[in-house]
Design a protein around this motif. Structure first.
Motif, PDB file in Angstrom:
ATOM      1  N   PRO A 112      29.877 -53.904 -35.564  1.00 23.38           N
ATOM      2  CA  PRO A 112      28.408 -54.065 -36.073  1.00 23.38           C
ATOM      3  C   PRO A 112      27.864 -54.788 -34.739  1.00 23.38           C
ATOM      4  CG  PRO A 112      29.946 -55.473 -37.045  1.00 23.38           C
ATOM      5  CD  PRO A 112      30.276 -54.260 -36.080  1.00 23.38           C
ATOM      6  N   GLY A 156      30.785 -51.528 -39.407  1.00 23.20           N
ATOM      7  CA  GLY A 156      30.483 -50.847 -38.339  1.00 23.20           C
ATOM      8  C   GLY A 156      31.298 -49.310 -38.465  1.00 23.20           C
ATOM      9  N   ARG A 185      24.916 -52.835 -32.498  1.00 23.78           N
ATOM     10  CA  ARG A 185      23.808 -53.134 -32.408  1.00 23.78           C
ATOM     11  C   ARG A 185      22.504 -53.084 -32.595  1.00 23.78           C
ATOM     12  NH1 ARG A 185      21.238 -49.399 -36.902  1.00 23.78           N
ATOM     13  NH2 ARG A 185      19.278 -49.371 -36.594  1.00 23.78           N
TER      14      ARG A 185
END
Length: 342
Positions: free
Chosen positions: A82, A79, A85
């Motif tokens: 991450p 990220g 998301r």
């Protein structure tokens, strides 16, 4: 199945840059957003990207799969963070098909650990076998200050959940002269005591932040010399596909890595490139090089067009970075690490 599944491992594969280095490792940022605000990584008041500029999960899959078809053997999801998301586990499960086909050797993740307790089991089921967790201190108050409000207990719980799910965990810590330098031996002992490898990282001049990295920079050559005053360190020929140089620590029984972009750069053996969440391909962390793969696919480019764009970008990969820690130098590149990806 994407078009690349049919050609993966076939045809004119292999990515080699203009200096003869084979690119076999792609780091894929899925978001610039994060639930922490680490002082050396992000500005306190970040302006995040509009949704329209961020690649869809399908676009991320298409580009990553093109790299796999061209011979990339390792994908790392990064990220920002991450796991913030939405739908990221769907992408990771989709990319796992390349593991099952044998085209991809490893699918990994770098995370701050705050959401690992929630996702560890799903990551293991998707084919992820190890994760890197960023953890600079075990001290709750210092962690809260360095991350601008984070809770270290969530990270520790995430590490425990990952190990319970069968994932190998490596701890990454940025060495900060005024904050965690004295704590590093304790942090290494703690990681090794839990069966985790540990890697130390020099602070890097990426993006404008409020703190002065010159004051915080700590050479890992200095750290290693200090550790060797009371521990026995033996160099290892180990490589996990990244830039770390590893040693065995006899007294703890664990492995310790050093990532030294400033005191001892690793450019001559660089095998990696980075894809941002906006589809920009950076072939060097410390240069302003950029190739817009989003423009290729959103203009209706074919698979061949995408492959040509990737090859052209990799062919122009710079020989090395321009990292310097000097008061007058400023950041080597304007983009933040959270934007570049991991």
């Amino acid at each position: 199945m994407t078009p690349y599944d049919a050609i993966s491992g076939q045809g004119p594969t292999g990515l080699t840059d203009g200096f003869g280095r084979t690119v076999s490792y792609l780091r894929v940022s899925v978001t610039d957003r994060c639930d922490l605000r680490c002082v050396y990584c992000m500005a306190e008041h970040m302006t995040f990207l509009p949704k329209a500029e961020v690649l869809t999960l399908e676009e991320l899959d298409r580009i990553a799969s093109a790299f796999v078809a061209l011979g990339v053997k390792k994908l790392r999801i990064t990220g920002g963070e991450p796991l913030v998301r939405k739908g990221v586990m769907g992408l990771i499960r989709e990319l796992g098909r390349h593991l099952r086909s044998g085209a991809l050797e490893e699918l990994t993740l770098t995370t701050n650990g705050t959401r690992l307790a929630q996702f560890a089991g799903e990551l293991a089921e998707a084919g992820v076998r190890r994760v890197n967790v960023s953890l600079d201190t075990l001290k709750p108050e210092l962690f809260r200050r360095l991350t601008r409000g984070g809770d270290v207990a969530k990270v520790v719980a995430g590490i425990e959940a990952a190990q319970a799910a069968g994932l190998k965990v490596k701890i990454n810590a940025v060495a900060l002269k005024d904050d965690n330098a004295a704590e590093l031996p304790e942090l290494i002992r703690w990681a090794h005591g839990r069966g985790c490898d540990m890697t130390l990282i020099e602070t890097m001049p990426l993006g404008e932040v409020e703190t002065d990295r010159t004051d915080q920079y700590l050479s890992l050559e200095t750290v290693r010399a200090e550790l060797e005053s009371f521990w026995t360190l033996s160099d290892l020929p180990l490589s996990t596909g990244g830039p770390a140089r590893y040693v065995a620590v006899a007294e703890t029984g664990g492995r310790l890595g050093f990532i030294t972009p400033l005191s001892h750069n690793f450019c001559e053996a660089c095998n990696r490139v980075r894809l941002t969440c906006t589809g920009t391909l950076h072939t060097c962390l410390g240069q302003e090089d950029a190739s817009d793969l989003r423009a290729v696919i959103r203009a209706g480019g074919s698979d061949d067009d995408l492959v040509d764009a990737i090859r052209l970008a990799v062919d122009g990969k710079p020989k090395g970075h321009d990292f310097r820690i000097e008061r007058s130098a400023g950041p080597a590149v304007a983009r933040h690490m959270s934007t570049t990806g991991g």
